[in-house]
Design a protein around this motif. Structure first.
Motif, short mmCIF file in Angstrom:
data_model
loop_
_atom_site.label_atom_id
_atom_site.label_comp_id
_atom_site.label_asym_id
_atom_site.label_seq_id
_atom_site.Cartn_x
_atom_site.Cartn_y
_atom_site.Cartn_z
N SER A 134 0.83 -1.32 0.15
CA SER A 134 0.08 -0.05 -0.20
C SER A 134 0.78 1.41 0.00
N ILE A 135 0.32 2.31 -0.11
CA ILE A 135 0.85 3.70 -0.03
C ILE A 135 0.17 4.49 0.89
N VAL A 136 1.09 4.93 2.04
CA VAL A 136 0.42 5.82 3.06
C VAL A 136 1.38 6.84 3.06
N ASP A 137 0.74 7.92 3.13
CA ASP A 137 1.48 9.42 3.28
C ASP A 137 2.85 9.26 2.43
N LYS A 138 2.64 9.04 1.22
CA LYS A 138 3.79 9.36 0.12
C LYS A 138 4.94 8.08 0.55
N ARG A 139 4.48 6.99 1.08
CA ARG A 139 5.51 5.95 1.50
C ARG A 139 5.04 4.49 1.35
N LEU A 140 5.79 3.64 0.88
CA LEU A 140 5.45 2.43 0.39
C LEU A 140 5.51 1.30 1.67
N VAL A 141 4.34 1.06 1.84
CA VAL A 141 4.32 -0.07 2.89
C VAL A 141 4.22 -1.35 2.67
N PHE A 142 5.13 -2.32 3.03
CA PHE A 142 5.20 -3.86 2.73
C PHE A 142 4.48 -4.26 4.15
N ASP A 143 3.47 -4.95 4.16
CA ASP A 143 2.92 -5.71 5.34
C ASP A 143 3.13 -7.07 5.21
N ILE A 144 3.89 -7.65 6.07
CA ILE A 144 4.25 -9.07 5.81
C ILE A 144 3.93 -9.97 6.77
N SER A 198 2.85 -14.18 8.02
CA SER A 198 2.72 -15.66 7.67
C SER A 198 1.74 -16.11 6.91
N GLU A 199 1.98 -17.35 6.52
CA GLU A 199 0.74 -18.09 5.77
C GLU A 199 -0.56 -18.17 6.45
N ASN A 200 -0.32 -18.07 7.78
CA ASN A 200 -1.63 -18.51 8.73
C ASN A 200 -1.98 -17.05 9.14
N GLU A 201 -1.49 -15.72 8.47
CA GLU A 201 -1.95 -14.66 8.78
C GLU A 201 -1.30 -13.80 10.04
N GLU A 202 -0.23 -14.53 10.80
CA GLU A 202 0.25 -13.88 11.89
C GLU A 202 1.10 -12.58 11.35
N GLN A 203 0.84 -11.53 11.93
CA GLN A 203 1.70 -10.23 11.74
C GLN A 203 3.09 -10.46 11.96
N LEU A 204 4.19 -10.63 10.84
CA LEU A 204 5.52 -10.61 10.92
C LEU A 204 6.30 -9.02 10.99
N VAL A 205 5.92 -8.44 10.03
CA VAL A 205 6.97 -7.21 10.27
C VAL A 205 6.17 -6.16 9.06
N THR A 206 6.25 -5.09 9.42
CA THR A 206 5.79 -3.83 8.35
C THR A 206 6.99 -3.09 8.12
N HIS A 207 7.20 -2.91 6.83
CA HIS A 207 8.63 -2.34 6.47
C HIS A 207 8.09 -0.98 5.70
N ILE A 208 8.52 0.10 6.02
CA ILE A 208 7.92 1.54 5.28
C ILE A 208 9.12 1.97 4.53
N LEU A 209 8.92 2.15 3.15
CA LEU A 209 10.08 2.71 2.53
C LEU A 209 9.66 4.19 1.95
N SER A 210 10.36 5.13 1.84
CA SER A 210 10.07 6.24 1.17
C SER A 210 10.01 6.22 -0.36
N LEU A 211 9.02 6.92 -0.93
CA LEU A 211 9.19 6.50 -2.40
C LEU A 211 9.93 7.63 -3.08
N THR A 212 10.47 8.61 -2.32
CA THR A 212 11.51 9.68 -2.85
C THR A 212 12.41 9.06 -3.85
N PRO A 213 13.14 8.08 -3.34
CA PRO A 213 14.22 7.68 -4.47
C PRO A 213 13.74 7.11 -5.70
N PHE A 214 12.35 6.67 -5.72
CA PHE A 214 11.89 5.96 -7.19
C PHE A 214 11.13 7.12 -7.90
#
Length: 159
Positions: free
Chosen positions: A58-68, A70-86
């Motif tokens: 998803s894109i939130v506040d001009k940032r790219l969000v990777f919501d990762i 597990s296969e059984n829907e357990e929240q593992l990690v969320t990484h947020i990247l600035s879109l500026t370099p892209f």
């Protein structure tokens, strides 16, 4: 395909707030998701080796969000990247994609091939930027990065 030592994505979802767009872009999204799920290498740092993961982009506040998850829907990690370099590479990619779609309708095969070569080059630049931005967070191979870059562009593109 992933082996026992590499993780893989088993599901990819694009945030619903992005809505629908042109048939060409919808097709590009669907093909990228299909190809990504069929063959990928996706290793979140710290996750179990050989894990199976679900990804919501998803894109939130001009940032790219990777919501990762597990296969059984357990929240593992969320990484947020600035879109500026892209920004520049995405802008260039959109411009050349527009030229490519127009060329398909009106140009010679040689002209289409030349534009497509440029499009692939810009796409490679974007996927390499993505790999660099994910370093230390998620390990992906070149093909996985290319498909993820396509999806990032799809999140940015509006009808």
């Amino acid at each position: 395909m992933a082996d026992d030592n590499h993780g893989r994505l088993i599901d990819v979802e694009l945030d619903e707030s992005i809505g629908r767009t042109t048939p060409d872009i919808e097709h590009e999204r669907n093909v990228a998701i299909f190809d990504l799920i069929e063959e990928n290498r996706f290793d979140p740092i710290g996750a179990p080796n050989g894990g199976k993961f679900k990804l919501k982009l998803s894109i939130v506040d001009k940032r790219l969000v990777f919501d990762i998850r597990s296969e059984n829907e357990e929240q593992l990690v969320t990484h947020i990247l600035s879109l500026t370099p892209f920004r520049k590479v995405i802008k260039d990619y959109f411009m050349i994609c527009d030229s490519y779609y127009e060329a398909i309708r009106t140009s010679t095969p040689q002209q289409i091939e030349a534009i497509d070569m440029g499009r692939r080059g810009i796409h490679n630049d974007g996927s390499e930027t993505l790999r660099e931005r994910l370093a230390g967070k998620i390990e992906v191979d070149k093909d996985t990065a290319r498909r993820l870059f396509t999806l990032i562009c799809a999140l940015q593109r509006r009808a």
